[in-house]
Design an enzyme around this catalytic site. Structure first.
Site, PDB file in Angstrom:
ATOM      1  N   ASP A  17     -17.112   5.564  45.682  1.00 18.42           N
ATOM      2  CA  ASP A  17     -16.065   4.626  45.305  1.00 18.42           C
ATOM      3  C   ASP A  17     -15.568   3.947  46.568  1.00 18.42           C
ATOM      4  O   ASP A  17     -15.291   4.606  47.563  1.00 18.42           O
ATOM      5  CB  ASP A  17     -14.908   5.403  44.649  1.00 18.42           C
ATOM      6  CG  ASP A  17     -14.381   4.700  43.424  1.00 18.42           C
ATOM      7  OD1 ASP A  17     -13.944   3.546  43.558  1.00 18.42           O
ATOM      8  OD2 ASP A  17     -14.408   5.308  42.339  1.00 18.42           O
ATOM      9  N   ASP A  37     -13.562  -0.683  43.766  1.00 17.74           N
ATOM     10  CA  ASP A  37     -12.322  -0.458  43.040  1.00 17.74           C
ATOM     11  C   ASP A  37     -11.372  -1.657  43.073  1.00 17.74           C
ATOM     12  O   ASP A  37     -11.122  -2.219  44.142  1.00 17.74           O
ATOM     13  CB  ASP A  37     -11.610   0.748  43.684  1.00 17.74           C
ATOM     14  CG  ASP A  37     -10.359   1.166  42.938  1.00 17.74           C
ATOM     15  OD1 ASP A  37     -10.486   1.662  41.815  1.00 17.74           O
ATOM     16  OD2 ASP A  37      -9.251   0.975  43.481  1.00 17.74           O
ATOM     17  N   GLU A  64     -15.544  -3.233  39.934  1.00 20.88           N
ATOM     18  CA  GLU A  64     -14.528  -3.052  38.901  1.00 20.88           C
ATOM     19  C   GLU A  64     -13.725  -4.344  38.879  1.00 20.88           C
ATOM     20  O   GLU A  64     -12.796  -4.525  39.654  1.00 20.88           O
ATOM     21  CB  GLU A  64     -13.610  -1.868  39.201  1.00 20.88           C
ATOM     22  CG  GLU A  64     -12.715  -1.563  37.999  1.00 20.88           C
ATOM     23  CD  GLU A  64     -11.390  -0.880  38.350  1.00 20.88           C
ATOM     24  OE1 GLU A  64     -10.785  -0.287  37.448  1.00 20.88           O
ATOM     25  OE2 GLU A  64     -10.952  -0.949  39.502  1.00 20.88           O
ATOM     26  N   HIS A 105     -12.980   7.092  33.867  1.00 17.36           N
ATOM     27  CA  HIS A 105     -11.858   7.979  34.201  1.00 17.36           C
ATOM     28  C   HIS A 105     -10.495   7.340  33.958  1.00 17.36           C
ATOM     29  O   HIS A 105      -9.475   8.010  34.131  1.00 17.36           O
ATOM     30  CB  HIS A 105     -11.979   8.404  35.666  1.00 17.36           C
ATOM     31  CG  HIS A 105     -11.776   7.252  36.598  1.00 17.36           C
ATOM     32  ND1 HIS A 105     -12.671   6.199  36.670  1.00 17.36           N
ATOM     33  CD2 HIS A 105     -10.786   6.948  37.461  1.00 17.36           C
ATOM     34  CE1 HIS A 105     -12.231   5.313  37.541  1.00 17.36           C
ATOM     35  NE2 HIS A 105     -11.086   5.736  38.039  1.00 17.36           N
ATOM     36  N   ASP A 106     -10.460   6.052  33.635  1.00 18.99           N
ATOM     37  CA  ASP A 106      -9.185   5.373  33.353  1.00 18.99           C
ATOM     38  C   ASP A 106      -8.973   5.138  31.866  1.00 18.99           C
ATOM     39  O   ASP A 106      -7.926   4.620  31.466  1.00 18.99           O
ATOM     40  CB  ASP A 106      -9.158   3.986  34.014  1.00 18.99           C
ATOM     41  CG  ASP A 106      -9.109   4.051  35.533  1.00 18.99           C
ATOM     42  OD1 ASP A 106      -8.600   5.046  36.075  1.00 18.99           O
ATOM     43  OD2 ASP A 106      -9.576   3.080  36.157  1.00 18.99           O
TER      44      ASP A 106
HETATM   45  O1  TEU Z   1      -8.213   0.917  38.494  1.00 17.40           O
HETATM   46  C1  TEU Z   1      -7.806  -0.418  38.616  1.00 17.40           C
HETATM   47  C2  TEU Z   1      -7.023  -1.035  37.565  1.00 17.40           C
HETATM   48  O2  TEU Z   1      -7.079  -2.254  37.533  1.00 17.40           O
HETATM   49  C3  TEU Z   1      -5.988  -0.401  36.674  1.00 17.40           C
HETATM   50  O3  TEU Z   1      -5.558  -1.348  35.744  1.00 17.40           O
HETATM   51  C4  TEU Z   1      -6.480   0.720  35.920  1.00 17.40           C
HETATM   52  O4  TEU Z   1      -7.078   0.256  34.739  1.00 17.40           O
HETATM   53  C5  TEU Z   1      -5.381   1.689  35.600  1.00 17.40           C
HETATM   54  O5  TEU Z   1      -6.054   2.765  35.088  1.00 17.40           O
HETATM   55  C6  TEU Z   1      -4.308   1.275  34.654  1.00 17.40           C
HETATM   56  O6  TEU Z   1      -3.847   2.378  33.909  1.00 17.40           O
HETATM   57  C7  TEU Z   1      -8.721   1.489  39.651  1.00 17.40           C
HETATM   58  C8  TEU Z   1      -9.133   2.927  39.444  1.00 17.40           C
HETATM   59  O7  TEU Z   1     -10.187   2.998  38.532  1.00 17.40           O
HETATM   60  C9  TEU Z   1      -7.947   3.730  39.035  1.00 17.40           C
HETATM   61  O8  TEU Z   1      -8.265   5.053  38.742  1.00 17.40           O
HETATM   62  C10 TEU Z   1      -6.943   3.659  40.164  1.00 17.40           C
HETATM   63  O9  TEU Z   1      -5.747   4.272  39.757  1.00 17.40           O
HETATM   64  C11 TEU Z   1      -6.657   2.229  40.590  1.00 17.40           C
HETATM   65  O10 TEU Z   1      -7.819   1.441  40.733  1.00 17.40           O
HETATM   66  C12 TEU Z   1      -5.982   2.211  41.933  1.00 17.40           C
HETATM   67  O11 TEU Z   1      -6.893   2.522  42.937  1.00 17.40           O
END
Ligand code: TEU
Ligand code: CA
Length: 559
Positions: free
Chosen positions: A98, A200, A257, A329-330
């Site tokens: 990542d 990310d 992402e 994971h989100d």
């Molecule tokens: O997520 C980026 C993001 O744009 C967020 O909207 C994400 O969807 C978040 O889960 C909203 O609830 C990335 C990573 O995948 C995430 O795990 C991190 O928390 C975030 O970046 C910050 O680095």
């Protein structure tokens, strides 16, 4: 489109903290991953993305990096990492890490130095503003709630910017010296033998400057960060420079992402010589999401799901290759989100797997997805670990939603859903740890676990193995990997069907996306049945009978 080495691969996301713990501290680790490489290879996985394992206070589970050059001791050592790279290489597998460079941790050396001397070299790595008469530089709301500005430790009149958590100060990409640091770090990892990166939150690196307020959209007086992002011009200059200085010379694989890219910029992102090799398709994941947070989410129907997917496929068909997912994971577990409530079963899980896995693009499996792992029941907000879930809960409460309903929204969309430990066995802690797992194990592990599914020829897991081998079968690969995708039967409810077509070969993927069985018209003359998640479907006079949630993959006769 030019063929790339990674197009015919299958990718897998590991969330290291929850994969496999080998030393009993309740936290998954690198030795755990190494010990399961053969399992992943056998599943048909080629590319593995590891969520962050760098040194971190884990305020946002490693997405807050305190040292880009070190492995957090909770995950292992750099020797473990080197061993992982070597063991993967021996199996023709590729490791992707990542890349979290919109922000670092407030415990990073750069930020500590910036606090010590905001006017010095490292102060310029961040966005630090002097605040007079209490008025913050702008009213943007951070992703995890509250203003994006936080007082700089040790300074009464200075604030720093963080679009995520306050422990994640944003890096100032406008500063060439910062960009050099990032490129140096990326090249260091690629030189080590890393195949590439998942990148990310990358859209956020470009801010609309100078800072200014946007119309408030909630009663906190703040404005959604998306309003600013819409106005931010020129992220491509940073991304192009990063590609040229790092990924390109290493021929690295990258997956962005990317949310909210501008339509006309798509070719720049994933076209030939794009900033990234590919990017995730989030159109289904964000469908129905209102401005009000999770409690405001309208949900998604089978028809919505199909329409989203086809629209995304259409958008990129002449441009590049998407990365297709049902979860990460989100996000909540895909089988809990895209299968109507109460209808998740071994059969419906396999159907969902079929329709997304055989799309045009790179298929990704998130850990546990291959077992059909589901969302985890939630009894109280006290059980929640994830910062984003806690914020969404508060947002709902403030909007007047009852605590019970707010809890149900978190249960449905919370990020902990995908982060519960991998269910290896039906034994204690699902075989994840001999200690106390850092996050509770989903109580359904006695029914849903690898041990049971490996022994059952009809399991979701065995079906995923069939999907990965079908896609790489030399007989069908040209079609299933590179062939075009043509939707069909789009006027029928609860059907997801499409052709994959190459020179001289057509494959039909057809799914009955509902619990009732039914007769469907067959577009064309079917030949061999390549795969189904149910009994051999009766075909007669141009019609096919599919049981509830049955999917079929058919080789068609060429006319
Ligand atoms: O997520 C980026 C993001 O744009 C967020 O909207 C994400 O969807 C978040 O889960 C909203 O609830 C990335 C990573 O995948 C995430 O795990 C991190 O928390 C975030 O970046 C910050 O680095
Ligand atoms: Ca451990």
């Amino acid at each position: 489109m030019k063929k790339q080495w990674w197009h015919d691969k299958t990718a897998y996301q590991i969330y290291p903290k929850s994969f496999l713990d080998t030393n009993g501290d309740g936290i998954g680790d690198l030795p755990g991953i190494i010990s399961r490489l053969d399992y992943l290879k056998d599943l048909g996985v080629d590319i593995i993305w590891l969520s962050p394992i760098y040194v971190s206070p884990l305020a946002d589970q490693g997405y807050d990096i305190a040292d880009y050059y070190g492995i957090d001791p909770r995950f292992g050592t750099m020797e473990d990492m080197d061993r992982l790279l070597k063991e993967a290489r021996q199996r023709n597998m590729y490791i992707v890490m990542d890349l979290v460079v919109n922000h670092c941790s407030d415990e990073h050396f750069w930020f500590k130095e910036a606090c010590r001397d905001p006017e010095g070299k490292y102060g310029k790595y961040f966005y630090i503003e002097t605040v007079r008469d209490g008025k913050l530089p702008c009213n943007w709301r951070s992703y995890f709630g509250g203003p994006v500005w936080e007082k700089l430790p040790g300074h009464e009149d200075k604030y720093y910017l963080h679009v995520f958590h306050k422990k994640q100060p944003d890096l100032n990409w406008e500063n060439p010296a910062l960009r050099e640091e990032i490129y140096k770090m990326i090249n260091w990892w690629l030189d080590k033998g890393l195949a590439g990166f998942r990148i990310d939150a990358i859209i956020n690196i470009k801010k609309a400057l100078p800072f200014r307020d946007y119309p408030a959209d909630r009663d906190d007086g703040l404005s959604d960060i998306y309003n600013m992002l819409r106005d931010a011009e020129g992220v491509g200059e940073f991304l192009g420079e990063m590609r040229d200085r790092t990924f390109l010379p290493h021929r690295a694989f990258t997956v962005g992402e990317v949310f909210n890219e501008k339509e006309e910029e798509l070719p720049d992102f994933i076209g030939e010589n794009g900033y990234f090799s590919t990017m995730f398709d989030f159109s289904e994941a964000v469908f129905g999401r209102g401005m009000g947070g999770w409690h405001d989410d309208a949900g998604i129907t089978p028809d919505d799901y199909r329409n989203c997917v086809f629209k995304a496929q259409k958008r990129v068909e002449d441009i590049g290759f998407l990365s297709n997912i049902i979860e990460n994971h989100d996000e909540p577990r895909g089988v809990s989100r895209y299968i109507p409530e109460g209808e998740a079963s071994v059969t419906s899980k396999k159907m969902l797997a079929t329709v997304y896995f055989l799309l045009r693009g790179l298929p990704w499996i998130y850990q546990g997805q291959e077992l059909g792992m589901e969302n985890v029941p939630l009894h109280s907000i006290e059980e929640v670990d994830d910062i984003s879930s806690l914020d969404n809960y508060q947002v709902a409460i403030r909007a007047g939603v009852s605590p019970e309903k707010a809890l149900r929204a978190v249960e449905k969309f919370g990020r902990d859903n995908a982060r519960t430990p991998f269910q290896w066995t039906g034994g204690e802690n699902a075989g994840f740890t001999t200690g106390t797992p850092w996050l509770r194990v989903n109580p359904n592990y006695k029914e849903i676990n690898l041990e049971a599914q490996a022994a059952d020829p009809d399991s979701v897991y065995q079906y995923y193995k069939k999907l990965t081998s079908l896609r790489r079968d030399p007989l069908y690969k040209e079609t299933l990997v590179w062939g075009e995708l043509i939707p069909c039967l789009q006027d029928l409810h609860h059907v997801m069907a499409y052709f994959r077509k190459s020179e001289g070969q057509t494959i039909l993927v057809i799914a009955n996306y509902q619990k009732e069985g039914r007769d469907l018209p067959l577009p064309g003359t079917p030949g061999r049945l390549l795969l189904t998640n149910g009994p051999q479907p009766p075909i007669q006079e141009g019609r096919i009978y599919l049981a509830g949630y049955q999917a079929a993959v058919l080789l068609m006769e060429e006319s």
